[in-house]
Design an enzyme around this catalytic site. Sequence first.
Site: not given
Length: 428
Positions: A313, A371
């Site tokens: 991320h 996710d």
Amino acid sequence: MKSSEKRAVLTFSDATPGITLPIYQGSVGPEVIDIRSLYGKTGMFTYDPGFLSTASCQSAITYIDGDRGKLLYRGYPIEQLAAQCDYLEACYLLLYGELPDRDQKQEFVGLIANHTMVNEQMHLMLRGFRRDAHPMAVLTSMAGALAAFYHDSTDINNPKHREIAAIRLIAKMPTLVAMAYKHSVSQSCPYPNNALSYSGNFMRMMFATPCEDYEPSDVLVRALDRIFILHADHEQNTSTSTVRLCGSSGTNPFAAIGAGIACLWGPAHGGANEACLGMLQDIHAAGGVARIGEFVARVKDENSGVKLMGFGHRVYKNYDPRARLMRETCHEVLGHLGVDRDPLLQLAMALEKVTLEDEYFVSRKLYPNVDFYSGIVLRAIGIPVSLFTAIFALSRTVGWIAQLNEMMADPDYRIGRPRQLFTGTVLR
Ligand code: CMC
């Protein structure tokens, strides 16, 4: 934002005179250097592709502490909201800054329920799409098309228009997503049932047929609602920045949200949930847990172009708090369905364990993101993989709108117009 006593002094190695730039402090998080006067004073731009060091706006909605893995909506930790609120309460919080009291909640829920149907003409539009169209293609078009139906809410400069557009978008997104799905399986889409909760109604529209009603189980409704909460906002992510940039031209709110949906589709952003499940299925088909070593070696080979989807991320350099909650929900849902030995979950957990101990991932601070586990939950609920990103879009709609509203009310807001370092041919 508060001015700091500190100033940034920029000096140059040639004769260009140095300049002093103001520094601002937020309520928490890194300070920012105000470079707005830079070009006027020096004739130079800053260069920051991918916005690695650039705050594009001030915002009071969502705060992420990426190093500590913390996420707050309007000051409330995501863990508390996931445990104690439903999605519409989180929506209210993001839109208006406070959690609703009982009356406010009732009014808000009623308002949303009043707008769940879409104009019948939208069904005709849907029929024009191929049955094998990707749901995100359908959703992008249908969200944008709402502007063609609601002429009373297309003036982005009018706060009343923005408010009714916000309610319409939040209310109609589940209907549009369910319509996109039902079209792909050649079934008629049930009309919304306003007696059900937001998430319960969505599940019914997804899974009921004209000959068989569907009564969603509380555990699954709660799990889906939690997925919606976890995806509701994430400060200046790619699609939110797209919505802000798009809205900064003064376009209508439906068009700006359509742009956000299009942006979210990409596998580096919202499309990662679909890509992650695909990756897990591929490893499973190739032999499962026994093949993890081989797969991880490919990810680590910089020439392979293979990424571990659902990992890494831009902001989190620690475990994504949403991933932790998602993993919890995953166990809850699979336990409820009696499939807690689900091979994909086993594979995901084994993969996570290997990577958390592997120098490549540890040194780059690559951890599971939201996710990584959400696809397993969605699949267990019965949502088809191609619809995963549409679920993300449904959830994020409120965040996009809250951010758009905030931008419109910000006195510093201007049309978003980045500059460039030109490297092409000069006049010829
Ligand atoms: N698998 C393997 N290596 C990775 C991964 C990954 N998923 N993510 C980053 N890296 C490596 C990258 O190759 C680079 O290595 P090196 O320093 O040797 O060049 C290093 O880690 C830093 O990565 P980066 O590409 O500079 O990081 P970024 O901030 O530009 O990209 C990201 C962030 C999310 C696009 C990226 O981590 C990624 O592509 N992850 C997989 C897709 C994914 O799961 N996306 C969902 C994000 S969360 C939900 C959302 O926001 O939509």
